[in-house]
Design a protein around this motif. Sequence first.
Motif, PDB file in Angstrom:
ATOM      1  N   ILE A   1      44.322  65.624  45.674  1.00 38.50           N
ATOM      2  CA  ILE A   1      45.367  65.684  46.325  1.00 38.50           C
ATOM      3  C   ILE A   1      45.195  67.080  47.320  1.00 38.50           C
ATOM      4  O   ILE A   1      46.013  66.855  48.275  1.00 38.50           O
ATOM      5  CB  ILE A   1      46.552  65.938  45.125  1.00 38.50           C
ATOM      6  N   LYS A   2      44.583  68.063  46.815  1.00 41.64           N
ATOM      7  CA  LYS A   2      44.499  69.282  47.794  1.00 41.64           C
ATOM      8  C   LYS A   2      43.835  68.887  49.145  1.00 41.64           C
ATOM      9  O   LYS A   2      44.142  69.173  50.242  1.00 41.64           O
ATOM     10  CB  LYS A   2      43.515  70.250  47.125  1.00 41.64           C
ATOM     11  N   SER A   3      42.842  67.842  49.023  1.00 40.15           N
ATOM     12  CA  SER A   3      42.094  67.470  50.310  1.00 40.15           C
ATOM     13  C   SER A   3      43.241  66.636  51.177  1.00 40.15           C
ATOM     14  O   SER A   3      43.201  66.979  52.617  1.00 40.15           O
ATOM     15  CB  SER A   3      41.019  66.392  49.794  1.00 40.15           C
ATOM     16  N   ALA A   4      43.880  66.064  50.509  1.00 38.77           N
ATOM     17  CA  ALA A   4      44.953  65.138  51.495  1.00 38.77           C
ATOM     18  C   ALA A   4      46.006  65.926  52.083  1.00 38.77           C
ATOM     19  O   ALA A   4      46.681  65.632  52.918  1.00 38.77           O
ATOM     20  CB  ALA A   4      45.704  63.955  50.315  1.00 38.77           C
ATOM     21  N   SER A   5      46.295  67.203  51.050  1.00 42.66           N
ATOM     22  CA  SER A   5      47.530  68.019  51.668  1.00 42.66           C
ATOM     23  C   SER A   5      46.979  69.010  52.971  1.00 42.66           C
ATOM     24  O   SER A   5      48.111  69.332  53.666  1.00 42.66           O
ATOM     25  CB  SER A   5      47.639  68.958  50.444  1.00 42.66           C
TER      26      SER A   5
ATOM     27  N   TYR B   1      36.136  44.164  49.223  1.00 43.55           N
ATOM     28  CA  TYR B   1      36.659  44.616  50.472  1.00 43.55           C
ATOM     29  C   TYR B   1      35.644  44.809  51.198  1.00 43.55           C
ATOM     30  O   TYR B   1      34.585  45.285  50.922  1.00 43.55           O
ATOM     31  CB  TYR B   1      37.365  46.037  50.127  1.00 43.55           C
ATOM     32  N   SER B   2      35.864  44.806  52.680  1.00 42.13           N
ATOM     33  CA  SER B   2      35.151  45.003  53.565  1.00 42.13           C
ATOM     34  C   SER B   2      35.462  46.444  53.986  1.00 42.13           C
ATOM     35  O   SER B   2      36.539  46.774  53.711  1.00 42.13           O
ATOM     36  CB  SER B   2      35.407  44.024  54.883  1.00 42.13           C
ATOM     37  N   SER B   3      34.559  47.270  54.702  1.00 40.85           N
ATOM     38  CA  SER B   3      34.927  48.523  55.120  1.00 40.85           C
ATOM     39  C   SER B   3      36.002  48.574  56.124  1.00 40.85           C
ATOM     40  O   SER B   3      36.900  49.518  56.080  1.00 40.85           O
ATOM     41  CB  SER B   3      33.641  49.192  55.704  1.00 40.85           C
ATOM     42  N   GLU B   4      36.350  47.582  57.081  1.00 38.28           N
ATOM     43  CA  GLU B   4      37.310  47.328  57.836  1.00 38.28           C
ATOM     44  C   GLU B   4      38.617  47.276  57.195  1.00 38.28           C
ATOM     45  O   GLU B   4      39.575  47.940  57.556  1.00 38.28           O
ATOM     46  CB  GLU B   4      37.163  46.170  58.827  1.00 38.28           C
ATOM     47  N   ALA B   5      38.427  46.395  56.329  1.00 41.51           N
ATOM     48  CA  ALA B   5      39.838  46.271  55.454  1.00 41.51           C
ATOM     49  C   ALA B   5      40.253  47.432  54.800  1.00 41.51           C
ATOM     50  O   ALA B   5      41.487  47.867  54.962  1.00 41.51           O
ATOM     51  CB  ALA B   5      39.497  45.153  54.331  1.00 41.51           C
ATOM     52  N   LEU B   6      39.435  48.572  54.081  1.00 38.82           N
ATOM     53  CA  LEU B   6      39.716  49.753  53.600  1.00 38.82           C
ATOM     54  C   LEU B   6      40.330  50.543  54.441  1.00 38.82           C
ATOM     55  O   LEU B   6      41.301  51.106  54.364  1.00 38.82           O
ATOM     56  CB  LEU B   6      38.643  50.154  52.646  1.00 38.82           C
ATOM     57  N   ARG B   7      39.787  50.695  55.714  1.00 36.44           N
ATOM     58  CA  ARG B   7      40.143  51.361  56.763  1.00 36.44           C
ATOM     59  C   ARG B   7      41.469  51.006  57.321  1.00 36.44           C
ATOM     60  O   ARG B   7      42.438  51.981  57.563  1.00 36.44           O
ATOM     61  CB  ARG B   7      39.294  51.462  57.839  1.00 36.44           C
ATOM     62  N   THR B   8      41.651  49.803  57.475  1.00 41.12           N
ATOM     63  CA  THR B   8      43.059  49.309  57.771  1.00 41.12           C
ATOM     64  C   THR B   8      44.065  49.713  57.040  1.00 41.12           C
ATOM     65  O   THR B   8      45.153  50.117  57.311  1.00 41.12           O
ATOM     66  CB  THR B   8      43.338  47.754  58.041  1.00 41.12           C
ATOM     67  N   ILE B   9      43.942  49.526  55.704  1.00 41.22           N
ATOM     68  CA  ILE B   9      45.016  50.116  54.523  1.00 41.22           C
ATOM     69  C   ILE B   9      45.171  51.545  54.773  1.00 41.22           C
ATOM     70  O   ILE B   9      46.332  51.925  54.679  1.00 41.22           O
ATOM     71  CB  ILE B   9      44.277  49.622  53.426  1.00 41.22           C
ATOM     72  N   CYS B  10      44.197  52.315  54.649  1.00 43.09           N
ATOM     73  CA  CYS B  10      44.347  53.580  54.657  1.00 43.09           C
ATOM     74  C   CYS B  10      44.981  54.313  55.962  1.00 43.09           C
ATOM     75  O   CYS B  10      45.824  55.157  56.038  1.00 43.09           O
ATOM     76  CB  CYS B  10      43.016  54.303  54.610  1.00 43.09           C
TER      77      CYS B  10
ATOM     78  N   SER C   1      52.010  58.895  51.909  1.00 46.60           N
ATOM     79  CA  SER C   1      51.273  60.042  51.471  1.00 46.60           C
ATOM     80  C   SER C   1      49.777  60.265  51.979  1.00 46.60           C
ATOM     81  O   SER C   1      49.112  61.308  52.141  1.00 46.60           O
ATOM     82  CB  SER C   1      51.361  60.432  50.225  1.00 46.60           C
ATOM     83  N   GLY C   2      49.324  59.117  52.145  1.00 45.49           N
ATOM     84  CA  GLY C   2      47.634  58.976  52.421  1.00 45.49           C
ATOM     85  C   GLY C   2      47.052  58.827  51.131  1.00 45.49           C
ATOM     86  O   GLY C   2      45.704  58.616  51.018  1.00 45.49           O
ATOM     87  N   LEU C   3      47.838  58.973  49.912  1.00 44.93           N
ATOM     88  CA  LEU C   3      47.049  58.943  48.552  1.00 44.93           C
ATOM     89  C   LEU C   3      47.226  57.693  48.026  1.00 44.93           C
ATOM     90  O   LEU C   3      48.015  56.605  48.220  1.00 44.93           O
ATOM     91  CB  LEU C   3      47.966  59.744  47.460  1.00 44.93           C
TER      92      LEU C   3
ATOM     93  N   ALA D   1      55.898  49.619  56.388  1.00 45.06           N
ATOM     94  CA  ALA D   1      54.613  49.490  55.843  1.00 45.06           C
ATOM     95  C   ALA D   1      54.148  48.004  55.205  1.00 45.06           C
ATOM     96  O   ALA D   1      53.135  47.761  55.662  1.00 45.06           O
ATOM     97  CB  ALA D   1      54.606  50.633  54.843  1.00 45.06           C
ATOM     98  N   PHE D   2      55.354  47.440  54.607  1.00 48.05           N
ATOM     99  CA  PHE D   2      55.071  46.205  54.253  1.00 48.05           C
ATOM    100  C   PHE D   2      54.749  45.244  55.390  1.00 48.05           C
ATOM    101  O   PHE D   2      53.930  44.440  55.359  1.00 48.05           O
ATOM    102  CB  PHE D   2      56.402  45.640  53.603  1.00 48.05           C
ATOM    103  N   GLN D   3      55.568  45.683  56.518  1.00 46.83           N
ATOM    104  CA  GLN D   3      55.333  44.536  57.832  1.00 46.83           C
ATOM    105  C   GLN D   3      53.708  44.619  58.341  1.00 46.83           C
ATOM    106  O   GLN D   3      53.208  43.655  58.546  1.00 46.83           O
ATOM    107  CB  GLN D   3      56.122  44.858  58.810  1.00 46.83           C
ATOM    108  N   GLU D   4      53.357  46.095  58.384  1.00 45.97           N
ATOM    109  CA  GLU D   4      52.091  46.409  58.870  1.00 45.97           C
ATOM    110  C   GLU D   4      50.981  45.774  57.966  1.00 45.97           C
ATOM    111  O   GLU D   4      50.103  45.006  58.260  1.00 45.97           O
ATOM    112  CB  GLU D   4      51.674  47.741  59.011  1.00 45.97           C
ATOM    113  N   LEU D   5      51.336  45.642  56.484  1.00 39.48           N
ATOM    114  CA  LEU D   5      50.316  45.176  55.531  1.00 39.48           C
ATOM    115  C   LEU D   5      50.132  43.617  55.909  1.00 39.48           C
ATOM    116  O   LEU D   5      49.105  42.912  55.585  1.00 39.48           O
ATOM    117  CB  LEU D   5      50.745  45.521  54.151  1.00 39.48           C
TER     118      LEU D   5
END
Length: 405
Positions: free
Chosen positions: A35-39, A108-117, A125-127, A150-154
């Motif tokens: 959480i500190k890193s994300a902040s 997951y593919s790396s691309e899928a995880l990056r897309t969600i993030c 929040s990014g968390l 967010a839902f529409q993008e997902l």
Amino acid sequence: MADGDDGKSLKGCERETPLLDELEKGPWPSFVTEIKSASATSESAGDLLGQLELSYEDKVSHWKHGGLVGVLGYGGGVIGRYSDVGDKFPKVAHFHTLRVNQPAAWFYSSEALRTICDIWERHGSGLTNMHGSTGDMILLGTTTDHLEPAFQELTRAGFDLGGSGSAVRTPSCCVGMARCEWACFDAMKLCYDLTMAYQDEIHRPAFPYKFKIKCSACPNDCVAAIARADLSVIGTWKDEIRIDQAEVANYAAAGMDIQRDVCGNCPGKCMDWDGKQLSINNRDCVRCMHCINAMPKALRPGNEKGAVILVGAKAPILQGALLSSVLIPFVAAEELLETLKELIQRIWDFWDEYGTNRERIGELIQRVGLAAFLDGIGLDPVPEMVSAPRDNPYIYYQPAKEDEA
């Protein structure tokens, strides 16, 4: 706390959190560090640290769970959460959670995880929580006005929300035949087929309480279905364990004490090693997998594969924890999907009729009795339903007088 009292959010590095800092001192990775890193880039993560520190000081949670929030057309998938100290920490005044339906076995593919993030950094929040105990990917913390975007993008990226509330929770499974040589059925395919079949029940809560389906392709039960699912599907076999006696001899030659470490730990006491040959009385085998795990080169599951269907597990909430009970001792792998669909519908019909509010199916079975439940869903009792037939049967043999003569 002074931080945030003026309505301004602080980054984690600018905030004093002595109590949370203690959680970073142990040998294990800490969520506080993350959480500190994300902040550093997320103001809401910074305010989350502030509120958590205050909760540790006050020894109470400052979250107000609930609220009628969601996305258009769905009754589930969003966990509403509000802060009761939003004036001090404005970036977490709303901190809703999205549950994202995971791919079967969490591939997951790396691309899928990056897309969600990327989506979550734009709208939340990014968390994230990879993965929640219910199976879904958990996206932690967004505001009400960002839920629909967010839902529409997902959905445009190919993802959907999972289950929450009194609904079918997102089915989950182990890696099955994708990576496991012990798999007795295709857990990933079954999980996907069940997810597709019950889209309405996942997204629109209509039950007395939650209903979880988890599939493990072998008795090792890597998704802990027996302890956590209202309906557990556990791979098994009907015929005899396959034995390679030459490999058994190799294990013995390498120093393994087969009689002590394998046969001696068999819960069914069905194995014996005479120094040259391993024998198994398969009628007494309980499919625990211990011997196969101990000597994987020598022993393998049988050829007649399928699954056992169990019902009724839950974690302690209103009542204590329950483990699943056997409902159908064996279903052939090719018949699993159709059998499950018919069985699930019978269970839901009975549960809808007799279940009370917030009563899991296992609690209903406890309340009305297994006999009434089986009668209600149209199944005959079988010996495998007995909890521990060798130790504590509930049907006792009373010898007749002529037997005593």
